[in-house]
Enzyme design. Structure first.
Site, PDB file in Angstrom:
ATOM      1  N   SER A 140      10.603  -6.056   1.952  1.00  0.00           N
ATOM      2  CA  SER A 140       9.497  -5.793   2.877  1.00  0.00           C
ATOM      3  C   SER A 140       8.647  -4.652   2.338  1.00  0.00           C
ATOM      4  CB  SER A 140      10.044  -5.402   4.259  1.00  0.00           C
ATOM      5  OG  SER A 140       9.015  -4.957   5.117  1.00  0.00           O
ATOM      6  N   TYR A 153      15.828  -0.492   9.305  1.00  0.00           N
ATOM      7  CA  TYR A 153      15.237  -1.675   8.681  1.00  0.00           C
ATOM      8  C   TYR A 153      14.601  -1.313   7.342  1.00  0.00           C
ATOM      9  CZ  TYR A 153      12.018  -5.653   8.128  1.00  0.00           C
ATOM     10  OH  TYR A 153      11.328  -6.739   7.646  1.00  0.00           O
TER      11      TYR A 153
END
Length: 285
Positions: A140, A153
């Site tokens: 990401s 995350y």
């Protein structure tokens, strides 16, 4: 000739969003695909729709036996495994660090990081025996820069990106390529699954989220699952035969920086200057 003709792929998190988009791309390009997910109804329906080129296997990526079974299914049904796309994920635990729930931390890391290791472990064993293979991991932009996701995350995705580089070096002598894809703002249910609304209402919220975030990237639109599926298709194809150890960003320019024109518009607003002057220079956007 289809770009993935006679290739066998395993995609996790494959029943919706980026995973589903990639399943459809791969099948259209000639691949046989194991659809691995915990969404049994959606995964089964997708396999039924796409026909004998696919099969669905219930797979919790944090459970090693599940992943091993998914890999075995690919090999038993089609004789090999050419591509694994370790894509399954969710937003995970959030909140201030001082309030971090360590059980939720473990659950988050088990899916976002441990699951990628497990997928690579079982795929690599089969791919080494074949002398070839492709491993693709979903990282990401949150793993590249701060401020794009919750801290746990973001840390997990940073680890996925670096793991992909390290594993690429380890597996290159065996003809196995390893890369990560770093999506930007991609409009999927990852934005709605944590909301306190009924599950059946969440997808209806996606257009509103898209509208709110569309201007965030310099390209002036949010990303769609197909944007990532296209990257995953290219990385799996012979066209990327010399590409390994990379964390490839697909984000509409989000991490490249902000537009000078946008900066000018904000400055104009602060000093009472007509921002239309700057908008005209940006093509009216």
């Amino acid at each position: 000739m289809p770009r993935l003709e006679n290739q066998v792929a395993l995609i996790t998190g494959a029943a919706s969003g980026i995973g589903e988009g990639t399943v459809r791309k791969y099948v259209a390009e000639g691949a046989k695909v194991v659809i691995a997910d915990i969404q049994d109804e959606r995964g089964g329906a997708l396999a039924e729709e796409l026909g004998p080129s696919t099969t669905y296997v219930h797979t919790n990526v944090a459970v090693e036996d599940d992943v091993a079974r998914a890999v075995s299914t690919a090999v038993e049904r089609w004789g090999r495994l050419d591509v694994i796309f370790n894509n399954a994920g969710f937003g995970g635990v959030g909140g201030p660090i001082e309030d971090l729930d360590m059980n939720a931390y473990d659950d988050t890391m088990n899916v976002l990081l441990k699951g990628v290791f497990i997928g690579a472990k079982h795929a690599a064993r089969q791919m080494k025996a074949q002398g070839s293979g492709v491993i693709i991991n979903t990282a990401s932009v949150a793993g590249l820069q701060a401020g794009f996701g919750p801290v746990v995350y973001s840390a997990a995705k940073a680890a996925v990106a670096h793991f992909s580089r390290c594993l690429a070096v380890e597996l290159a002598p065996f003809g196995i390529r390893v890369n990560a894809i770093c999506p930007g703002v991609i409009i999927t249910n990852i934005f709605t699954n944590s909301l306190a609304v009924p599950a059946e209402m969440r997808e209806a919220l996606l257009p509103k989220i898209d509208s709110a975030l569309a201007s965030w990237a310099p390209m002036g639109r949010s990303g769609m699952p197909d944007d990532i599926a296209n990257a995953a298709l290219w990385l799996a194809s012979p066209e990327a035969a010399y590409v390994t150890g990379q964390a490839i960003t697909v984000d509409g320019g989000l991490t490249a920086g902000r537009s000078m024109m946008e900066f000018g518009e904000r400055l104009a607003g602060a000093f009472g200057i007509d921002p239309a002057m700057f908008a005209a220079q940006r093509g009216g956007k």
